[in-house]
Motif scaffolding. Structure first.
Motif, PDB file in Angstrom:
ATOM      1  N   PRO A  44       0.809  -1.226   0.000  1.00 61.73           N
ATOM      2  CA  PRO A  44       0.000   0.000   0.000  1.00 61.73           C
ATOM      3  C   PRO A  44       0.842   1.276   0.000  1.00 61.73           C
ATOM      4  O   PRO A  44       0.482   2.259  -0.661  1.00 61.73           O
ATOM      5  CB  PRO A  44      -0.820  -0.125   1.291  1.00 61.73           C
ATOM      6  CG  PRO A  44      -0.892  -1.587   1.553  1.00 61.73           C
ATOM      7  CD  PRO A  44       0.414  -2.144   1.087  1.00 61.73           C
ATOM      8  N   ALA A  45       1.969   1.256   0.724  1.00 61.25           N
ATOM      9  CA  ALA A  45       2.841   2.440   0.736  1.00 61.25           C
ATOM     10  C   ALA A  45       3.433   2.695  -0.645  1.00 61.25           C
ATOM     11  O   ALA A  45       3.531   3.843  -1.094  1.00 61.25           O
ATOM     12  CB  ALA A  45       3.946   2.266   1.768  1.00 61.25           C
ATOM     13  N   LEU A  46       3.812   1.635  -1.335  1.00 54.53           N
ATOM     14  CA  LEU A  46       4.340   1.785  -2.696  1.00 54.53           C
ATOM     15  C   LEU A  46       3.250   2.299  -3.632  1.00 54.53           C
ATOM     16  O   LEU A  46       3.500   3.143  -4.497  1.00 54.53           O
ATOM     17  CB  LEU A  46       4.889   0.450  -3.196  1.00 54.53           C
ATOM     18  CG  LEU A  46       6.165  -0.063  -2.524  1.00 54.53           C
ATOM     19  CD1 LEU A  46       6.465  -1.482  -2.966  1.00 54.53           C
ATOM     20  CD2 LEU A  46       7.349   0.844  -2.835  1.00 54.53           C
ATOM     21  N   GLN A  47       2.051   1.787  -3.483  1.00 54.15           N
ATOM     22  CA  GLN A  47       0.940   2.231  -4.335  1.00 54.15           C
ATOM     23  C   GLN A  47       0.622   3.712  -4.128  1.00 54.15           C
ATOM     24  O   GLN A  47       0.172   4.391  -5.054  1.00 54.15           O
ATOM     25  CB  GLN A  47      -0.289   1.375  -4.040  1.00 54.15           C
ATOM     26  CG  GLN A  47      -0.144  -0.067  -4.507  1.00 54.15           C
ATOM     27  CD  GLN A  47      -1.261  -0.961  -4.014  1.00 54.15           C
ATOM     28  OE1 GLN A  47      -1.878  -0.697  -2.974  1.00 54.15           O
ATOM     29  NE2 GLN A  47      -1.536  -2.036  -4.737  1.00 54.15           N
ATOM     30  N   ASN A  48       0.884   4.214  -2.915  1.00 53.65           N
ATOM     31  CA  ASN A  48       0.612   5.608  -2.601  1.00 53.65           C
ATOM     32  C   ASN A  48       1.825   6.509  -2.806  1.00 53.65           C
ATOM     33  O   ASN A  48       1.767   7.700  -2.481  1.00 53.65           O
ATOM     34  CB  ASN A  48       0.129   5.728  -1.155  1.00 53.65           C
ATOM     35  CG  ASN A  48      -1.240   5.111  -0.937  1.00 53.65           C
ATOM     36  OD1 ASN A  48      -2.096   5.177  -1.817  1.00 53.65           O
ATOM     37  ND2 ASN A  48      -1.447   4.504   0.219  1.00 53.65           N
ATOM     38  N   GLY A  49       2.915   5.947  -3.349  1.00 53.01           N
ATOM     39  CA  GLY A  49       4.107   6.748  -3.594  1.00 53.01           C
ATOM     40  C   GLY A  49       4.753   7.275  -2.332  1.00 53.01           C
ATOM     41  O   GLY A  49       5.231   8.409  -2.286  1.00 53.01           O
ATOM     42  N   GLN A  50       4.813   6.440  -1.279  1.00 52.71           N
ATOM     43  CA  GLN A  50       5.304   6.878   0.026  1.00 52.71           C
ATOM     44  C   GLN A  50       6.681   6.339   0.377  1.00 52.71           C
ATOM     45  O   GLN A  50       7.138   6.547   1.510  1.00 52.71           O
ATOM     46  CB  GLN A  50       4.306   6.447   1.111  1.00 52.71           C
ATOM     47  CG  GLN A  50       2.941   7.106   0.984  1.00 52.71           C
ATOM     48  CD  GLN A  50       1.931   6.542   1.950  1.00 52.71           C
ATOM     49  OE1 GLN A  50       2.066   5.420   2.449  1.00 52.71           O
ATOM     50  NE2 GLN A  50       0.891   7.308   2.231  1.00 52.71           N
ATOM     51  N   VAL A  51       7.358   5.684  -0.545  1.00 56.59           N
ATOM     52  CA  VAL A  51       8.661   5.085  -0.240  1.00 56.59           C
ATOM     53  C   VAL A  51       9.719   5.647  -1.175  1.00 56.59           C
ATOM     54  O   VAL A  51       9.556   5.652  -2.396  1.00 56.59           O
ATOM     55  CB  VAL A  51       8.618   3.545  -0.358  1.00 56.59           C
ATOM     56  CG1 VAL A  51       9.972   2.943   0.017  1.00 56.59           C
ATOM     57  CG2 VAL A  51       7.523   2.962   0.529  1.00 56.59           C
ATOM     58  N   LEU A  52      10.805   6.121  -0.578  1.00 55.58           N
ATOM     59  CA  LEU A  52      11.953   6.617  -1.322  1.00 55.58           C
ATOM     60  C   LEU A  52      13.075   5.591  -1.221  1.00 55.58           C
ATOM     61  O   LEU A  52      13.340   5.051  -0.143  1.00 55.58           O
ATOM     62  CB  LEU A  52      12.428   7.950  -0.741  1.00 55.58           C
ATOM     63  CG  LEU A  52      13.654   8.586  -1.396  1.00 55.58           C
ATOM     64  CD1 LEU A  52      13.291   9.113  -2.780  1.00 55.58           C
ATOM     65  CD2 LEU A  52      14.200   9.718  -0.528  1.00 55.58           C
ATOM     66  N   GLY A  53      13.719   5.313  -2.357  1.00 57.08           N
ATOM     67  CA  GLY A  53      14.823   4.359  -2.348  1.00 57.08           C
ATOM     68  C   GLY A  53      16.013   4.865  -3.126  1.00 57.08           C
ATOM     69  O   GLY A  53      15.889   5.758  -3.975  1.00 57.08           O
ATOM     70  N   ASP A  54      17.181   4.317  -2.847  1.00 57.12           N
ATOM     71  CA  ASP A  54      18.409   4.670  -3.557  1.00 57.12           C
ATOM     72  C   ASP A  54      19.092   3.390  -4.030  1.00 57.12           C
ATOM     73  O   ASP A  54      19.421   2.520  -3.222  1.00 57.12           O
ATOM     74  CB  ASP A  54      19.349   5.460  -2.640  1.00 57.12           C
ATOM     75  CG  ASP A  54      20.646   5.856  -3.339  1.00 57.12           C
ATOM     76  OD1 ASP A  54      20.674   5.862  -4.581  1.00 57.12           O
ATOM     77  OD2 ASP A  54      21.624   6.170  -2.636  1.00 57.12           O
ATOM     78  N   TYR A  55      19.281   3.295  -5.334  1.00 46.28           N
ATOM     79  CA  TYR A  55      19.996   2.157  -5.910  1.00 46.28           C
ATOM     80  C   TYR A  55      21.494   2.399  -5.972  1.00 46.28           C
ATOM     81  O   TYR A  55      22.270   1.472  -6.190  1.00 46.28           O
ATOM     82  CB  TYR A  55      19.454   1.845  -7.302  1.00 46.28           C
ATOM     83  CG  TYR A  55      18.200   0.998  -7.275  1.00 46.28           C
ATOM     84  CD1 TYR A  55      18.276  -0.382  -7.444  1.00 46.28           C
ATOM     85  CD2 TYR A  55      16.960   1.566  -7.082  1.00 46.28           C
ATOM     86  CE1 TYR A  55      17.136  -1.162  -7.410  1.00 46.28           C
ATOM     87  CE2 TYR A  55      15.814   0.801  -7.049  1.00 46.28           C
ATOM     88  CZ  TYR A  55      15.907  -0.568  -7.220  1.00 46.28           C
ATOM     89  OH  TYR A  55      14.770  -1.342  -7.177  1.00 46.28           O
ATOM     90  N   ALA A  56      21.937   3.655  -5.813  1.00 46.93           N
ATOM     91  CA  ALA A  56      23.352   4.020  -5.774  1.00 46.93           C
ATOM     92  C   ALA A  56      24.126   3.488  -6.978  1.00 46.93           C
ATOM     93  O   ALA A  56      25.270   3.052  -6.863  1.00 46.93           O
ATOM     94  CB  ALA A  56      23.992   3.534  -4.475  1.00 46.93           C
ATOM     95  N   GLY A  57      23.479   3.526  -8.123  1.00 46.86           N
ATOM     96  CA  GLY A  57      24.171   3.135  -9.350  1.00 46.86           C
ATOM     97  C   GLY A  57      24.275   1.649  -9.599  1.00 46.86           C
ATOM     98  O   GLY A  57      24.875   1.226 -10.590  1.00 46.86           O
TER      99      GLY A  57
END
Length: 216
Positions: A44-57
């Motif tokens: 649900p958090a992903l569906q609501n655009g509530q999660v920030l992530g970093d792939y760091a390249g």
């Protein structure tokens, strides 16, 4: 929408995660979920655009944190509401980030998270929280939060542990410091309740020292 960033010195690839990133997020955090966000609330958090992530390249997710509205039912927003922050449900709180081992750019990640939160909740207050773990050194994490532009405003009980509560609003740095305290000083919660706050820090013979100044 937050734009992906590329830096020369350190590769920084931050983005708002979508349901397509669910498996990558679960690979980072396991079935327990992110700190302050249970595993069954990830989708649900992903569906609501509530999660920030970093792939760091790279091709594996290296860091993630959630931005939860204060009206949400999750434990962290409820803790802030119970403490009198955002009692009307307006605003948001950034959960403690989950980092892969040896992740080197927490400060940059926090700054990007604050910018994202400010864009999303432009007219409301943004908070952040960090558990104060007596069994593990917390000074470096607190220093990263302060260096990212957050201000320590409160120390609240959360079950058997305590939670450091930070505000995205700063204080006047030109005011003379009232007192220098360490994180484990028993006077810290009382002084924070009296209206003092820490927006910066120094280093003493025993480690990090918070510089408390009048917040109002």
């Amino acid at each position: 929408m937050l734009q992906t960033l590329e830096r020369n010195a350190v590769t920084f690839d931050a983005r708002v995660l979508t349901p397509a990133h669910l498996e990558a997020l679960r690979e980072l955090c396991g079935q327990n979920g992110l700190p302050a966000l249970p595993g069954d609330r990830l989708l649900p958090a992903l569906q609501n655009g509530q999660v920030l992530g970093d792939y760091a390249g790279g091709d594996r997710l290296q860091a993630a944190a959630a931005l939860l509205p204060l009206y949400a039912d999750e434990p962290l927003p409820a803790l802030l509401r119970a403490a009198g922050y955002g009692a009307d449900g307006q605003g948001a709180v950034l959960t403690p980030p989950l980092l892969r081992s040896a992740y080197p750019q927490l400060r940059l990640f926090l700054r990007m998270a604050l910018r994202w939160a400010t864009e999303r909740y432009a007219s409301y207050h943004i908070w952040a929280a960090l558990p104060l773990d007596p069994q593990a050194p917390c000074e470096e994490l607190c220093a990263q939060y302060l260096s990212a532009g957050l201000t320590l405003r409160a120390l609240r009980p959360d079950g058997t542990r305590k939670m450091l509560i930070f505000s995205a609003r700063g204080i006047a740095h030109w005011r003379d410091p009232y007192r220098r305290l360490r994180l484990n000083d028993p006077a810290l919660p009382r002084l924070l309740e009296r209206g003092y706050a820490a927006a910066d820090f120094g280093w003493g013979s025993q480690g990090m020292e918070l510089l408390l100044r009048a917040a109002v």
